[in-house]
Design a protein around this motif. Sequence first.
Motif, PDB file in Angstrom:
ATOM      1  N   THR A 156       0.849  -1.192   0.000  1.00  0.00           N
ATOM      2  CA  THR A 156       0.000   0.000   0.000  1.00  0.00           C
ATOM      3  C   THR A 156       0.880   1.235   0.000  1.00  0.00           C
TER       4      THR A 156
ATOM      5  N   GLU B 274      -4.318   6.701   6.110  1.00  0.00           N
ATOM      6  CA  GLU B 274      -4.168   5.676   7.146  1.00  0.00           C
ATOM      7  C   GLU B 274      -5.464   4.876   7.308  1.00  0.00           C
TER       8      GLU B 274
ATOM      9  N   GLU C 163       3.677  -1.203   3.953  1.00  0.00           N
ATOM     10  CA  GLU C 163       2.838  -0.002   3.863  1.00  0.00           C
ATOM     11  C   GLU C 163       3.777   1.184   3.697  1.00  0.00           C
TER      12      GLU C 163
ATOM     13  N   TYR D 224       4.337   5.272   3.254  1.00  0.00           N
ATOM     14  CA  TYR D 224       3.667   6.535   3.577  1.00  0.00           C
ATOM     15  C   TYR D 224       4.485   7.724   3.095  1.00  0.00           C
TER      16      TYR D 224
ATOM     17  N   VAL E  42      -5.980   2.455   4.416  1.00  0.00           N
ATOM     18  CA  VAL E  42      -5.176   1.234   4.497  1.00  0.00           C
ATOM     19  C   VAL E  42      -5.796   0.250   5.497  1.00  0.00           C
TER      20      VAL E  42
ATOM     21  N   ARG F 159      -6.983  -3.328   4.365  1.00  0.00           N
ATOM     22  CA  ARG F 159      -6.376  -4.501   5.023  1.00  0.00           C
ATOM     23  C   ARG F 159      -7.468  -5.440   5.542  1.00  0.00           C
TER      24      ARG F 159
ATOM     25  N   ILE G  79      -0.582  -7.976   3.288  1.00  0.00           N
ATOM     26  CA  ILE G  79       0.115  -6.746   2.897  1.00  0.00           C
ATOM     27  C   ILE G  79       1.583  -6.885   3.281  1.00  0.00           C
TER      28      ILE G  79
END
Length: 401
Positions: free
Chosen positions: A180, A189, A209, A211, A192, A196, A206
């Motif tokens: 992600t 946030e 992640e 960011y 995600v 998920r 996943i």
Amino acid sequence: MRDRNSHLIDRRSALKLAGGVAATGLAARFPTPAIAQAAALKVGFMLPYTGTYAPLAKAIDNAFRMYVDEKGGKLGGRSIQYVTVDDEAEPAKGPDNMNKLVSRENVDVVVGTVHSGVAMAMVKIARESNKLLIIPNAGANAATGPMCAPNIFRTSFTNWQPCYPMGKVMADAGVKRAITITWKYAAGEEDVVAFREGFGKAGGTIDAELYVPFPEVEFQSYLTQIAEKKPDGVFAFFAGGGAVKFVRDYAAAGLKKSIPLYGPGFLTDGTLQAQGEAADGLKTTLHYADDLDNPANKAFRANYQKRYSAEADVYGVQGYDAAALLGVGLDAVKGDFAATQALYAAMRGAKLDSPRGPVTFSAAQNPVQNIYLREVRGGKNAYVSIAAAALADPATGCKMA
Ligand code: PHB
């Protein structure tokens, strides 16, 4: 009133005062309820008119005004006066900007905003001041979750709504391991977390992640990590100017063919002209698709095109429906904005014939709506199927739900 305009008197205090001083003959100088009703209703737009979300703000503002004009410039018999504040999608400035509308301008209703972080500052002040707030985009789950309130409505979505169904869509397409990538703030946030949940239930995992600080658009180092990790698919949340750049950079990095890119539909909504070929074939989930085959959508798109010489998008739909929702409430009370209980009850019970299809409202006052799977084809977000029918946000923590 708390600010430097404290010499101004709001309508409610004026009416109280008018009652108190009637015997002295001063009452005639204060508005009577009948006159107050005939006066324009003051709508305050708090939107990010500048920055990466500026096109979203414009679409919301445009379509709200279009709805009102389609109704002859009035809702519930009241003409509408607009005040606008540019919130710059800047959470730190959220309280001051909201107070400008609530205290200084003393608007009747605030319509805003786009960015979840800014919206949470608005929600807090709306709860304290009891000002009617209609959120025409920001998905912050808490606004219609733990922070829900009778005077807070949303005509867009919770961040959970478009992202949870994407988990199954990607798993069904054969994606087992995903990465992600989103901006690092509440919307990304929460997206995600929702993805998920849906992806996990469908058997996916996943791997990483990623960011990106909001509103940065330097994606190169992240794209390098995606290329190295070689997941089966990528789930991305960006919107507005950031979405344009991300989709273009993803294709330019040569990733599009080898690692399919998915996300909530914000990735390709209102952005297709600028994204060009880079967006072709992208599949996303959202509560709207350009070619939804219903009369409300056809009229909405045609009128928007005619009035603004631009393609309508999901943000316009949300702004249009914000006006429609207010209209339902004001019609029910015949323009008497002071009949708060009846106004809110009518809004809560609204059934909108929206360009997105049927919309009702949950007890938490968030839309219950279809989430569509779309595919970019011929410069449009074309309808593929219904990914989740009449999906309601769980509204966890909302005491009204
Ligand atoms: C949000 O901050 O909630 C947000 C912003 C832009 C979008 C969607 C959600 O397109």
